[in-house]
Design a protein around this motif. Sequence first.
Motif, mmCIF file in Angstrom:
data_model
loop_
_atom_site.group_PDB
_atom_site.id
_atom_site.type_symbol
_atom_site.label_atom_id
_atom_site.label_comp_id
_atom_site.label_asym_id
_atom_site.label_seq_id
_atom_site.Cartn_x
_atom_site.Cartn_y
_atom_site.Cartn_z
ATOM 1 N N PRO A 39 -1.596 12.525 5.499
ATOM 2 C CA PRO A 39 -2.224 11.283 5.040
ATOM 3 C C PRO A 39 -3.742 11.392 5.184
ATOM 4 O O PRO A 39 -4.245 11.996 6.141
ATOM 5 C CB PRO A 39 -1.673 10.222 5.995
ATOM 6 C CG PRO A 39 -0.439 10.828 6.578
ATOM 7 C CD PRO A 39 -0.682 12.295 6.630
ATOM 8 N N GLN A 40 -4.459 10.835 4.236
ATOM 9 C CA GLN A 40 -5.923 10.888 4.289
ATOM 10 C C GLN A 40 -6.458 10.300 5.596
ATOM 11 O O GLN A 40 -7.472 10.752 6.125
ATOM 12 C CB GLN A 40 -6.502 10.131 3.095
ATOM 13 C CG GLN A 40 -7.994 10.343 2.906
ATOM 14 C CD GLN A 40 -8.482 9.724 1.599
ATOM 15 O OE1 GLN A 40 -8.094 8.620 1.234
ATOM 16 N NE2 GLN A 40 -9.323 10.437 0.883
ATOM 17 N N SER A 41 -5.756 9.308 6.138
ATOM 18 C CA SER A 41 -6.187 8.670 7.376
ATOM 19 C C SER A 41 -6.165 9.628 8.564
ATOM 20 O O SER A 41 -6.811 9.382 9.581
ATOM 21 C CB SER A 41 -5.320 7.447 7.676
ATOM 22 O OG SER A 41 -3.958 7.829 7.825
ATOM 23 N N LYS A 42 -5.400 10.728 8.453
ATOM 24 C CA LYS A 42 -5.295 11.696 9.548
ATOM 25 C C LYS A 42 -6.295 12.847 9.407
ATOM 26 O O LYS A 42 -6.357 13.714 10.285
ATOM 27 C CB LYS A 42 -3.883 12.282 9.591
ATOM 28 C CG LYS A 42 -2.769 11.277 9.810
ATOM 29 C CD LYS A 42 -2.705 10.826 11.235
ATOM 30 C CE LYS A 42 -1.480 9.949 11.483
ATOM 31 N NZ LYS A 42 -1.424 9.473 12.871
ATOM 32 N N SER B 282 3.075 11.065 -3.849
ATOM 33 C CA SER B 282 3.089 9.739 -3.236
ATOM 34 C C SER B 282 3.370 9.861 -1.743
ATOM 35 O O SER B 282 4.302 10.548 -1.332
ATOM 36 C CB SER B 282 4.158 8.849 -3.878
ATOM 37 O OG SER B 282 3.842 8.594 -5.226
ATOM 38 N N GLY B 283 2.560 9.189 -0.961
ATOM 39 C CA GLY B 283 2.789 9.146 0.470
ATOM 40 C C GLY B 283 3.757 8.032 0.824
ATOM 41 O O GLY B 283 4.418 7.451 -0.038
ATOM 42 N N THR B 284 3.817 7.715 2.090
ATOM 43 C CA THR B 284 4.717 6.667 2.562
ATOM 44 C C THR B 284 4.259 5.304 2.052
ATOM 45 O O THR B 284 3.067 4.993 2.073
ATOM 46 C CB THR B 284 4.749 6.648 4.103
ATOM 47 O OG1 THR B 284 5.152 7.937 4.564
ATOM 48 C CG2 THR B 284 5.720 5.595 4.619
ATOM 49 N N TYR C 79 4.223 1.143 2.291
ATOM 50 C CA TYR C 79 4.278 0.122 3.336
ATOM 51 C C TYR C 79 4.237 -1.256 2.685
ATOM 52 O O TYR C 79 3.715 -1.424 1.582
ATOM 53 C CB TYR C 79 3.093 0.256 4.296
ATOM 54 C CG TYR C 79 3.086 1.542 5.083
ATOM 55 C CD1 TYR C 79 3.832 1.669 6.243
ATOM 56 C CD2 TYR C 79 2.339 2.639 4.660
ATOM 57 C CE1 TYR C 79 3.834 2.850 6.967
ATOM 58 C CE2 TYR C 79 2.340 3.820 5.366
ATOM 59 C CZ TYR C 79 3.082 3.922 6.527
ATOM 60 O OH TYR C 79 3.087 5.093 7.237
ATOM 61 N N THR D 42 0.834 -1.200 0.000
ATOM 62 C CA THR D 42 0.000 0.000 0.000
ATOM 63 C C THR D 42 0.870 1.252 0.000
ATOM 64 O O THR D 42 2.007 1.229 0.479
ATOM 65 C CB THR D 42 -0.947 0.029 1.225
ATOM 66 O OG1 THR D 42 -1.830 1.136 1.136
ATOM 67 C CG2 THR D 42 -0.168 0.146 2.528
ATOM 68 N N GLU E 157 0.327 5.330 1.079
ATOM 69 C CA GLU E 157 -0.578 6.260 1.724
ATOM 70 C C GLU E 157 -1.110 7.291 0.743
ATOM 71 O O GLU E 157 -0.346 7.879 -0.034
ATOM 72 C CB GLU E 157 0.192 7.008 2.826
ATOM 73 C CG GLU E 157 -0.322 6.770 4.206
ATOM 74 C CD GLU E 157 0.561 7.441 5.240
ATOM 75 O OE1 GLU E 157 0.265 7.249 6.413
ATOM 76 O OE2 GLU E 157 1.538 8.114 4.885
ATOM 77 N N LYS E 158 -2.416 7.537 0.776
ATOM 78 C CA LYS E 158 -3.002 8.623 -0.003
ATOM 79 C C LYS E 158 -2.866 9.917 0.789
ATOM 80 O O LYS E 158 -3.079 9.941 2.000
ATOM 81 C CB LYS E 158 -4.476 8.339 -0.299
ATOM 82 C CG LYS E 158 -4.700 7.199 -1.277
ATOM 83 C CD LYS E 158 -6.174 7.041 -1.602
ATOM 84 C CE LYS E 158 -6.379 5.926 -2.621
ATOM 85 N NZ LYS E 158 -7.826 5.737 -2.952
ATOM 86 N N LEU E 159 -2.502 10.983 0.090
ATOM 87 C CA LEU E 159 -2.315 12.275 0.734
ATOM 88 C C LEU E 159 -3.421 13.247 0.331
ATOM 89 O O LEU E 159 -3.983 13.147 -0.766
ATOM 90 C CB LEU E 159 -0.965 12.871 0.353
ATOM 91 C CG LEU E 159 0.283 12.058 0.717
ATOM 92 C CD1 LEU E 159 1.532 12.783 0.221
ATOM 93 C CD2 LEU E 159 0.360 11.819 2.211
#
Length: 372
Positions: free
Chosen positions: A210-213, A240-242, A244, A134, A136-138
């Motif tokens: 990150p979209q999760s935040k 591009s985010g991090t 994993y 995966t 991360e989406k930003l």
Amino acid sequence: MMTTIMRNVDIFKAMESWAPLNLAYDWDNVGLQIGSFHKPVKKVMVTLDVLETTVDEAIENDVDLIIAHHPLLFKPLKQVNVDTPKGIIIQKLLQNNISVYAAHTNLDSANGGVNDMLCDLLDVQNTEILDQNTVEKLVKLAVFVPKTHAGEVRDAMSENGAGHIGNYSHCTFQSPGQGTFKPLEGTDPYIGTQGDVAFVDEVKIETIMPQSKLSPVLAAMMTAHPYEEAAYDIYPVENSGTAYGIGRIGTLSQESTLETLCEQVKTAFNVPSVRVTGDLAKKVSKVAILGGSGEKYINKAKKMGADVYITGDMTFHVAQDAQEMGLSIIDPGHHVEKVMKDYVKSFLENYFTSDELEISISKANTEPFQFI
């Protein structure tokens, strides 16, 4: 002095700040396994597996919460039969009000997770992800704030996960401007009066996260913002985010022979023996590592240039396939993932400074094999 009551959910949030649940593979079962999110907790025990011996140890030591790497509930249960080993474990946990939480493939994939721990112990450097699963989406958040409150709002967003780039935090861009608005009937404006157009010196604060935040950042921003209705925009971005994924590949700090590396693996991972394929005199420098069962990634390891692949549960024919392609295998067993116990304990002790929380490591041996 008021004592803060720690609850399971506080421990879960800490673990998920390191190993978010969304990093787990879809076939996995991570997070709360048994118990409650809201149960008070004073004693936490970290273990690789939840076996009956582990639970007995937790009972003996008045443990409230067990944090495990391997999920207790991995396959769906059709019944809880207390005449079976699994049923006995569940019964004991419920009777003694002990919760269980699992961080499995999410902890494998996380930065600083199980595979990074193994690399750290072997001094494998300049690592890359072996199997990326995966990215991360930003998103970008832009918010308009009165100049007088810009610092307060910026700090609130940054402290909740926005504007973190590499080893830097509070990364934002600010541009000045003038905002206008007219408070209508029924409003209680922080600035201006009903019926009149107000002109306010404002700052536009832009930051990426990150979209999760996004949810916690928005909540923090709105709490810190002085207006009844904050003006803000959210943009998807193509950056591009991090990344994993599981497994790592990197280089040894010093080239060695395959035989010498086997000895280093035994010492670093505290195992009595390893299984190995290939010429023991062969020089090796590039190493792939995957804790647990990693045989299906031999082709990826070879393609990425590994001289040797360290992983557990290697089967006969797959080991032959690796040998034929010139990839040496070192199999130290699945149980080397026990390294997570020390690292998780250290992480939680650094995360929580309260003396009210006691964190221990399980002494129960969950390695099923004996070496004779």
